[in-house]
Design a protein around this motif. Structure first.
Motif, mmCIF file in Angstrom:
data_model
loop_
_atom_site.group_PDB
_atom_site.id
_atom_site.type_symbol
_atom_site.label_atom_id
_atom_site.label_comp_id
_atom_site.label_asym_id
_atom_site.label_seq_id
_atom_site.Cartn_x
_atom_site.Cartn_y
_atom_site.Cartn_z
ATOM 1 N N VAL A 155 14.095 -2.249 -0.568
ATOM 2 C CA VAL A 155 12.670 -2.602 -0.551
ATOM 3 C C VAL A 155 12.219 -2.911 0.879
ATOM 4 C CG1 VAL A 155 11.003 -4.381 -1.245
ATOM 5 C CG2 VAL A 155 12.545 -3.357 -2.945
ATOM 6 N N HIS A 156 13.005 -3.713 1.591
ATOM 7 C CA HIS A 156 12.637 -4.063 2.965
ATOM 8 C C HIS A 156 12.588 -2.816 3.851
ATOM 9 C CE1 HIS A 156 14.148 -8.512 2.504
ATOM 10 N NE2 HIS A 156 13.136 -8.213 1.712
ATOM 11 N N ALA A 157 13.567 -1.931 3.672
ATOM 12 C CA ALA A 157 13.618 -0.727 4.519
ATOM 13 C C ALA A 157 12.377 0.136 4.310
ATOM 14 C CB ALA A 157 14.886 0.068 4.216
ATOM 15 N N ILE A 158 11.959 0.290 3.067
ATOM 16 C CA ILE A 158 10.764 1.099 2.787
ATOM 17 C C ILE A 158 9.527 0.414 3.371
ATOM 18 C CG2 ILE A 158 9.253 1.969 0.945
ATOM 19 C CD1 ILE A 158 11.822 2.344 -0.749
ATOM 20 N N LEU A 159 9.429 -0.894 3.168
ATOM 21 C CA LEU A 159 8.273 -1.627 3.708
ATOM 22 C C LEU A 159 8.231 -1.544 5.233
ATOM 23 C CD1 LEU A 159 8.286 -4.835 1.474
ATOM 24 C CD2 LEU A 159 6.605 -2.971 1.410
ATOM 25 N N ASP A 160 9.398 -1.667 5.866
ATOM 26 C CA ASP A 160 9.413 -1.738 7.331
ATOM 27 C C ASP A 160 9.167 -0.387 7.987
ATOM 28 O OD1 ASP A 160 9.844 -4.366 6.974
ATOM 29 O OD2 ASP A 160 11.931 -4.383 7.649
ATOM 30 N N GLU A 161 9.283 0.685 7.227
ATOM 31 C CA GLU A 161 9.044 2.002 7.812
ATOM 32 C C GLU A 161 7.546 2.315 7.896
ATOM 33 O OE1 GLU A 161 11.801 5.031 6.403
ATOM 34 O OE2 GLU A 161 10.221 6.518 6.786
ATOM 35 N N GLY A 162 6.731 1.575 7.178
ATOM 36 C CA GLY A 162 5.295 1.869 7.161
ATOM 37 C C GLY A 162 4.475 0.751 7.753
ATOM 38 N N TYR A 163 3.193 0.957 7.806
ATOM 39 C CA TYR A 163 2.285 -0.099 8.251
ATOM 40 C C TYR A 163 0.947 -0.039 7.510
ATOM 41 C CZ TYR A 163 1.588 3.908 11.358
ATOM 42 O OH TYR A 163 1.432 5.173 11.852
ATOM 43 N N VAL A 164 0.701 1.051 6.774
ATOM 44 C CA VAL A 164 -0.514 1.122 5.956
ATOM 45 C C VAL A 164 -0.122 0.985 4.490
ATOM 46 C CG1 VAL A 164 -2.419 2.583 5.167
ATOM 47 C CG2 VAL A 164 -1.798 2.546 7.585
ATOM 48 N N CYS A 165 -0.727 0.032 3.807
ATOM 49 C CA CYS A 165 -0.508 -0.105 2.373
ATOM 50 C C CYS A 165 -1.819 0.183 1.656
ATOM 51 C CB CYS A 165 -0.028 -1.515 2.026
ATOM 52 S SG CYS A 165 -1.264 -2.802 2.318
ATOM 53 N N HIS A 166 -1.740 0.323 0.347
ATOM 54 C CA HIS A 166 -2.946 0.395 -0.478
ATOM 55 C C HIS A 166 -2.989 -0.867 -1.324
ATOM 56 C CE1 HIS A 166 -3.122 4.497 0.990
ATOM 57 N NE2 HIS A 166 -4.378 4.510 0.589
ATOM 58 N N LEU A 167 -4.034 -1.659 -1.069
ATOM 59 C CA LEU A 167 -4.155 -2.972 -1.701
ATOM 60 C C LEU A 167 -5.138 -2.875 -2.852
ATOM 61 C CD1 LEU A 167 -3.388 -6.050 -1.298
ATOM 62 C CD2 LEU A 167 -5.612 -6.263 -0.149
ATOM 63 N N GLY A 168 -4.677 -3.210 -4.043
ATOM 64 C CA GLY A 168 -5.531 -3.169 -5.218
ATOM 65 C C GLY A 168 -5.884 -4.562 -5.685
ATOM 66 N N PHE A 169 -7.129 -4.722 -6.078
ATOM 67 C CA PHE A 169 -7.551 -5.985 -6.677
ATOM 68 C C PHE A 169 -8.662 -5.670 -7.671
ATOM 69 C CE2 PHE A 169 -9.840 -5.264 -2.769
ATOM 70 C CZ PHE A 169 -11.147 -5.639 -3.026
ATOM 71 N N VAL A 170 -9.082 -6.664 -8.429
ATOM 72 C CA VAL A 170 -10.090 -6.450 -9.460
ATOM 73 C C VAL A 170 -11.374 -7.136 -9.018
ATOM 74 C CG1 VAL A 170 -10.679 -6.773 -11.896
ATOM 75 C CG2 VAL A 170 -8.297 -6.361 -11.222
ATOM 76 N N ARG A 171 -12.463 -6.375 -9.056
ATOM 77 C CA ARG A 171 -13.765 -6.935 -8.674
ATOM 78 C C ARG A 171 -14.745 -6.626 -9.785
ATOM 79 N NH1 ARG A 171 -18.063 -4.357 -4.777
ATOM 80 N NH2 ARG A 171 -19.493 -6.098 -4.596
ATOM 81 N N ASP A 172 -15.337 -7.642 -10.366
ATOM 82 C CA ASP A 172 -16.270 -7.469 -11.491
ATOM 83 C C ASP A 172 -15.626 -6.633 -12.601
ATOM 84 O OD1 ASP A 172 -18.114 -8.866 -9.960
ATOM 85 O OD2 ASP A 172 -19.045 -7.045 -9.157
ATOM 86 N N GLY A 173 -14.354 -6.865 -12.830
ATOM 87 C CA GLY A 173 -13.660 -6.173 -13.913
ATOM 88 C C GLY A 173 -13.178 -4.774 -13.593
ATOM 89 N N ALA A 174 -13.520 -4.257 -12.408
ATOM 90 C CA ALA A 174 -13.128 -2.887 -12.050
ATOM 91 C C ALA A 174 -12.098 -2.911 -10.923
ATOM 92 C CB ALA A 174 -14.357 -2.097 -11.616
ATOM 93 N N PRO A 175 -11.194 -1.921 -10.922
ATOM 94 C CA PRO A 175 -10.182 -1.887 -9.866
ATOM 95 C C PRO A 175 -10.781 -1.406 -8.548
ATOM 96 C CG PRO A 175 -9.985 0.056 -11.254
ATOM 97 C CD PRO A 175 -11.061 -0.798 -11.864
ATOM 98 N N VAL A 176 -10.259 -1.945 -7.463
ATOM 99 C CA VAL A 176 -10.619 -1.499 -6.107
ATOM 100 C C VAL A 176 -9.315 -1.289 -5.351
ATOM 101 C CG1 VAL A 176 -11.834 -2.071 -3.965
ATOM 102 C CG2 VAL A 176 -12.735 -2.875 -6.160
ATOM 103 N N VAL A 177 -9.199 -0.157 -4.674
ATOM 104 C CA VAL A 177 -7.991 0.149 -3.907
ATOM 105 C C VAL A 177 -8.414 0.491 -2.479
ATOM 106 C CG1 VAL A 177 -5.998 1.667 -3.655
ATOM 107 C CG2 VAL A 177 -6.810 1.047 -5.940
ATOM 108 N N LEU A 178 -7.981 -0.316 -1.520
ATOM 109 C CA LEU A 178 -8.358 -0.106 -0.125
ATOM 110 C C LEU A 178 -7.117 0.038 0.742
ATOM 111 C CD1 LEU A 178 -11.198 -2.785 0.209
ATOM 112 C CD2 LEU A 178 -11.428 -0.339 -0.275
ATOM 113 N N PRO A 179 -7.150 0.995 1.695
ATOM 114 C CA PRO A 179 -6.035 1.081 2.639
ATOM 115 C C PRO A 179 -6.160 -0.034 3.666
ATOM 116 C CG PRO A 179 -7.723 2.706 3.197
ATOM 117 C CD PRO A 179 -8.195 2.002 1.949
ATOM 118 N N THR A 180 -5.067 -0.652 4.023
ATOM 119 C CA THR A 180 -5.111 -1.720 5.024
ATOM 120 C C THR A 180 -3.740 -1.864 5.672
ATOM 121 O OG1 THR A 180 -5.901 -3.983 5.434
ATOM 122 C CG2 THR A 180 -4.574 -3.647 3.457
#
Lengths: 225, 225
Positions: free
Chosen positions: A34-59
């Motif tokens: 898990v650490h090796a995969i995480l450390d190889e990248g720097y952009v993730c896709h962060l998902g959260f729920v806003r007003d009941g709907a999913p939002v996915v943003l690169p960060t």
């Protein structure tokens, strides 16, 4: 809990959410992977729920031990939501690397070789100034290892304008596909080309800014990329 | 609606969800830009809500006109959820390309050059057999243009085992950052190297499967990648 195996100190404990319904043999839970995969990248896709709907943003993200950090303006939506909601912001943070295109003889068995990590949890705003500074250094160094020491650190105003979210690595899984195509036995005689096209991310030669002072050399941490 | 401009026939109409709270100058809504970003990739991050919590999974996608398609086993979670839920599955589908690492003199102004597309909407299972076949072809051709005609099409059993979700391009935005670092005027004299490191995705030479029939040539659509 779907699995009943005893917890391992070097692995994340699988949960209903982190055991895939399909292709379970592709899932992995050990810290090292898990650490090796995480450390190889720097952009993730962060998902959260806003007003009941999913939002996915690169960060961008950074890792310090068993904690991930993402940052943003104090005015941005997920960071405001994490600050407002008392118990934090429920998120799903996903990191994916594509390693190859898998071309089978049948359209059905076409696939991608990849490595991904999915983290479920509750993100909290970092309030401790020291942790916040360390997190911001980690974010910069995740993109270019060694860079944080070779730039001007954030000043008080910049720190105040930046919100940092912390997400503990608790409910985590990796998923991987490697190897060649898995064609059906009855398809082996078909005349189509079959195999894997490797995919990788490459860095080009650094392009200096127009206003870079003449004679400033490209630092070693960039030529090493 | 945050913007009051008249709808344009060649652009998606901005909504509260697709107008960013920050860096609005980076947002774009024209079809051409959105299609170009979508067509350059093949892996998206698909977000949906399960038991009140966000889930973000990497998956392949294809585009046919103003529709996106994703596919999976009929047993996979999001596809089962889209099939069960009468009104479909609310999703957020995000595609991101990283183009460069932006190294400013200040840690605060470090950034990434990128192009991303975020699609909000309700995904529905495709039930029409002809649309399903076309969608699966589009998925294969999105990864390797021209490949669907050079492989065995899905048979009845494979089609039945595959679920396809359709997502209309309606509530859509692109977001881009290009160019060099934007340092503060008072930082311009600092001695740090500053500029951009280009990032790109590259394809290696195709690696034939062990059981590829000797003499099978690498097809032109692969050497063109």
């Amino acid at each position: 809990m779907t699995q009943t195996a005893a917890p391992r100190p070097d692995a994340y404990t699988p949960t209903d959410r982190t055991v895939p319904t399909r292709s379970r043999e592709r899932a992995a839970y050990d810290h090292e992977m898990v650490h090796a995969i995480l450390d190889e990248g720097y952009v993730c896709h962060l998902g959260f729920v806003r007003d009941g709907a999913p939002v996915v943003l690169p960060t961008l993200y950074g890792r310090v031990g068993e904690r991930l950090y993402v940052h943003g303006s104090t005015g941005s939506r997920p960071l405001r939501m994490a600050g407002q909601a008392d118990p934090g912001l429920r998120v799903c943070l996903t990191v994916t690397h594509v390693d190859g295109l898998v071309l089978a003889r049948s359209a059905f068995h076409h696939s991608i070789n990849y490595r991904s990590v999915v983290v479920h949890g509750v993100a909290h705003q970092v309030t401790d100034p020291q942790e916040k500074r360390a997190a911001l250094d980690a974010l910069v160094d995740h993109v270019v290892p060694g860079r944080s020491r070779d730039s001007r650190p954030a000043d008080t105003k910049e720190l105040a304008a930046t919100a940092v979210l912390r997400l503990d690595l608790g409910e985590v899984s990796a998923k991987l596909r490697t190897g060649g195509p898995n064609d059906e036995p009855e398809d082996l005689g078909l005349p189509y080309w079959t195999g894997v096209v490797p995919v990788s991310t490459t860095h080009g030669a650094p392009v200096p800014a127009d206003d870079l002072a003449p004679g400033t050399e490209v630092p070693a941490y960039l030529t090493a990329l």
